[in-house]
Design an enzyme around this catalytic site. Structure first.
Site, mmCIF file in Angstrom:
data_model
loop_
_atom_site.group_PDB
_atom_site.id
_atom_site.type_symbol
_atom_site.label_atom_id
_atom_site.label_comp_id
_atom_site.label_asym_id
_atom_site.label_seq_id
_atom_site.Cartn_x
_atom_site.Cartn_y
_atom_site.Cartn_z
ATOM 1 N N ARG A 1 0.833 -1.198 0.000
ATOM 2 C CA ARG A 1 0.000 0.000 0.000
ATOM 3 C C ARG A 1 0.868 1.248 0.000
ATOM 4 O O ARG A 1 0.532 2.271 -0.599
ATOM 5 C CB ARG A 1 -0.952 0.002 1.211
ATOM 6 C CG ARG A 1 -1.775 1.277 1.345
ATOM 7 C CD ARG A 1 -2.966 1.114 2.287
ATOM 8 N NE ARG A 1 -2.635 0.385 3.503
ATOM 9 C CZ ARG A 1 -2.040 0.912 4.576
ATOM 10 N NH1 ARG A 1 -1.644 2.175 4.565
ATOM 11 N NH2 ARG A 1 -1.808 0.175 5.645
ATOM 12 N N LYS B 1 -9.046 5.594 -19.547
ATOM 13 C CA LYS B 1 -9.418 6.006 -20.895
ATOM 14 C C LYS B 1 -8.230 5.893 -21.857
ATOM 15 O O LYS B 1 -7.730 4.803 -22.091
ATOM 16 C CB LYS B 1 -9.991 7.426 -20.832
ATOM 17 C CG LYS B 1 -11.062 7.645 -19.761
ATOM 18 C CD LYS B 1 -12.221 6.664 -19.840
ATOM 19 C CE LYS B 1 -13.419 7.062 -18.990
ATOM 20 N NZ LYS B 1 -13.181 7.057 -17.538
ATOM 21 N N TYR C 1 -17.684 16.581 -16.186
ATOM 22 C CA TYR C 1 -18.067 15.172 -16.125
ATOM 23 C C TYR C 1 -18.981 14.921 -14.929
ATOM 24 O O TYR C 1 -18.692 15.349 -13.807
ATOM 25 C CB TYR C 1 -16.806 14.303 -16.028
ATOM 26 C CG TYR C 1 -17.061 12.869 -15.664
ATOM 27 C CD1 TYR C 1 -17.967 12.091 -16.387
ATOM 28 C CD2 TYR C 1 -16.414 12.295 -14.577
ATOM 29 C CE1 TYR C 1 -18.218 10.781 -16.041
ATOM 30 C CE2 TYR C 1 -16.653 10.976 -14.227
ATOM 31 C CZ TYR C 1 -17.560 10.220 -14.953
ATOM 32 O OH TYR C 1 -17.801 8.920 -14.596
ATOM 33 N N ASP D 1 -8.436 18.544 -15.704
ATOM 34 C CA ASP D 1 -8.697 17.155 -16.084
ATOM 35 C C ASP D 1 -8.261 17.021 -17.543
ATOM 36 O O ASP D 1 -8.895 17.556 -18.451
ATOM 37 C CB ASP D 1 -10.184 16.850 -15.920
ATOM 38 C CG ASP D 1 -10.506 15.383 -16.210
ATOM 39 O OD1 ASP D 1 -9.729 14.731 -16.936
ATOM 40 O OD2 ASP D 1 -11.544 14.899 -15.731
#
Length: 381
Positions: free
Chosen positions: A48, A199, A101, A174
Site C-alpha cells: 500500500r 481512458k 463530467y 482534467d
C-alpha cells in the site's frame, strides 16, 4: 530523453537487472522482506505504501505531463477524491464548469459538500463569467476540463490560470480527453493535472485507474499521504496494463484524432445533424484556442440530432462498429447517450446534457468502416 514517444516507451521502464528482461516484471507481492528491522530494500515495506510496478507507472506519468510527482489510484474518481481531500477544508469553495463530467460533479456535490465545501458551476469557456464567479480568498479550487465531456467546450487554460492564481485558487485540469500527448496543462501554468487512466492512457478498455500529476511539493506530500493513508491505490496488474497502454499512446492518439476529424467533417453536413461538437472543426467556437493549446484535437466528438431524443436514441442503438457502451478512449469505437448513461447523475440539473446529443469515442478502426457505420445510422434517424 526529450521526445514524447521515446519517454512513453522508456521512462520508468528500465530492464530487469537480474534477468535482463526488456519488460519490467509485475511485482505482485503485498509485502517485502526487510534487512533487519527498518532495513527496507529500495524503500519498500508494504505494497500500500509502495510497489515497484506502481512506481514505474508514476515515474512515467510524471515524465509525460512534465511534473515532478505523480500518484496512481484505483480509479479516476479515487484520484480526484484524494486530491480534493488533500487541499480542501470546510468553508472552501470549488468552481467547476457547467458541463463537467457528471461523476466529478457528483463526487464533490454528494461527498464533499455535506462535509462543508461549497460548489458552484460556471461557463468555463467564458473568462469574464469565470472572473465574476470566482471568490478571491474563498475559491480554493478552480477545476478545468478541456475539451469538456460531452459538449467538447474548450477552456483557455493559460487565461484561467491567471484568473485562478490572482484569486488565490489552485488550478486543476482534467486532461483525460486530450492526454499529455496533445496537451500539457502544467506547461500552461496549471497546478495539478488529473486523469482517468482508464481512458486513453490505458487505451484498451481493460483496466480502471486514475492519476494525479503535479510539481507543487506541499500538495504532493498531502496527496502521497492520502494515497498511503486511505489506500485507494492502483494494483500491480492495473499499473502494468496502464504502462503497456501508454507505450503506444502517441500512435494511437494520431489515429484517434485523424478518424474523429474525418467523421466530424463528413457528418457536419448530414441532414439529420443539428450540430457537431468537435474542436477540430473551424465552426467550433473554441477552435482557435484548441489549436493554440493542443497539438491535435483528439478522438472525442458529440452530435446533436435534429430529430430530438428519439432520433438520438435510434442512432445510439443503431450502429454496428460503434458499440453502445459507457467509457471512452479505447482502440474500439464506442457510442453513448450521455443523458441516460455517463451523465445520468446530473439529469434535471443545470449540468444536464441535451437529450438530442450522442457521444462518440472514435477508435482506431478503418475510417471507411467507421464512416459507413455512423452514416448508415444517421440515414435511419
Amino acid at each position: 530523453m526529450s521526445d514524447f514517444s521515446t519517454r512513453a516507451i522508456h521512462a520508468g521502464q528500465e530492464f530487469d537487472p537480474t534477468t535482463g528482461a526488456v519488460v519490467p516484471p509485475i511485482y505482485m507481492s503485498s509485502t517485502f522482506v526487510q534487512d533487519g528491522i527498518g532495513g527496507f530494500r529500495g524503500g519498500y515495506e508494504y505494497a500500500r505504501g509502495g510497489n515497484p510496478t506502481r512506481d514505474s507507472l508514476q515515474t512515467l506519468l510524471a515524465s509525460l505531463e512534465g511534473g515532478t510527482h505523480a500518484y496512481s489510484f484505483a480509479s479516476g474518481l479515487a484520484a480526484e477524491d484524494a486530491l480534493l481531500r488533500a487541499i480542501l477544508a470546510p468553508g472552501d469553495h470549488v468552481l467547476m464548469g457547467n458541463d463537467v463530467y457528471g461523476g466529478t460533479h457528483r463526487l464533490v456535490n454528494r461527498l464533499h459538500v455535506p462535509w462543508g465545501v461549497e460548489l458552484s458551476t460556471v461557463e468555463m469557456s467564458n473568462a469574464d463569467a469565470v472572473r465574476a464567479a470566482i471568490r478571491p480568498g474563498v475559491t480554493r479550487v478552480l477545476w478545468l476540463e478541456t475539451p469538456s465531456n460531452p459538449l467538447m467546450k474548450i477552456t483557455d487554460i493559460a487565461a484561467l490560470v491567471a484568473i485562478g492564481h490572482e484569486a488565490g485558487a489552485i488550478v486543476v485540469v482534467d486532461n483525460t480527453f486530450a492526454t499529455p500527448y496533445l496537451q500539457q496543462p502544467l506547461a500552461l501554468g496549471a497546478d495539478v493535472v488529473v486523469h482517468s487512466t482508464t481512458k486513453y492512457l490505458g487505451g484498451h478498455s481493460d483496466v480502471i485507474g486514475g492519476a494525479v500529476v503535479l510539481s507543487d511539493e506541499e500538495i504532493a506530500e498531502k496527496v502521497a499521504f492520502l494515497q498511503f493513508g486511505a489506500g485507494a491505490i492502483s494494483a500491480p496488474m492495473e499499473a502494468w496494463l496502464t504502462v503497456r497502454g501508454i507505450k503506444t499512446l502517441a500512435v494511437r492518439m494520431d489515429r484517434h484524432s485523424s478518424n474523429a476529424h474525418t467523421i466530424a467533417a463528413t457528418v457536419e453536413s448530414h441532414p439529420a445533424i443539428e450540430r457537431v461538437y468537435y474542436p477540430g472543426l473551424e465552426s467550433h467556437p473554441g477552435h482557435e484556442i484548441a489549436a493554440r493549446q493542443m497539438s491535435d484535437f483528439g478522438g472525442m466528438l458529440s452530435l446533436a440530432l435534429k430529430g430530438g431524443p428519439e432520433a438520438a436514441k435510434r442512432v445510439a442503438e443503431g450502429t454496428e462498429v460503434f458499440q453502445l457502451a459507457e467509457s471512452l478512449g479505447g482502440v474500439e469505437s464506442l457510442i453513448g447517450y450521455p443523458t441516460e448513461m455517463t451523465h445520468a447523475s446530473v439529469k434535471g440539473t443545470e449540468l444536464a446534457v441535451p437529450e438530442n446529443v450522442i457521444r462518440l469515442s472514435v477508435g482506431i478502426e478503418g475510417i471507411d468502416d467507421l464512416l459507413g457505420d455512423i452514416t448508415a445510422a444517421l440515414d435511419r434517424a
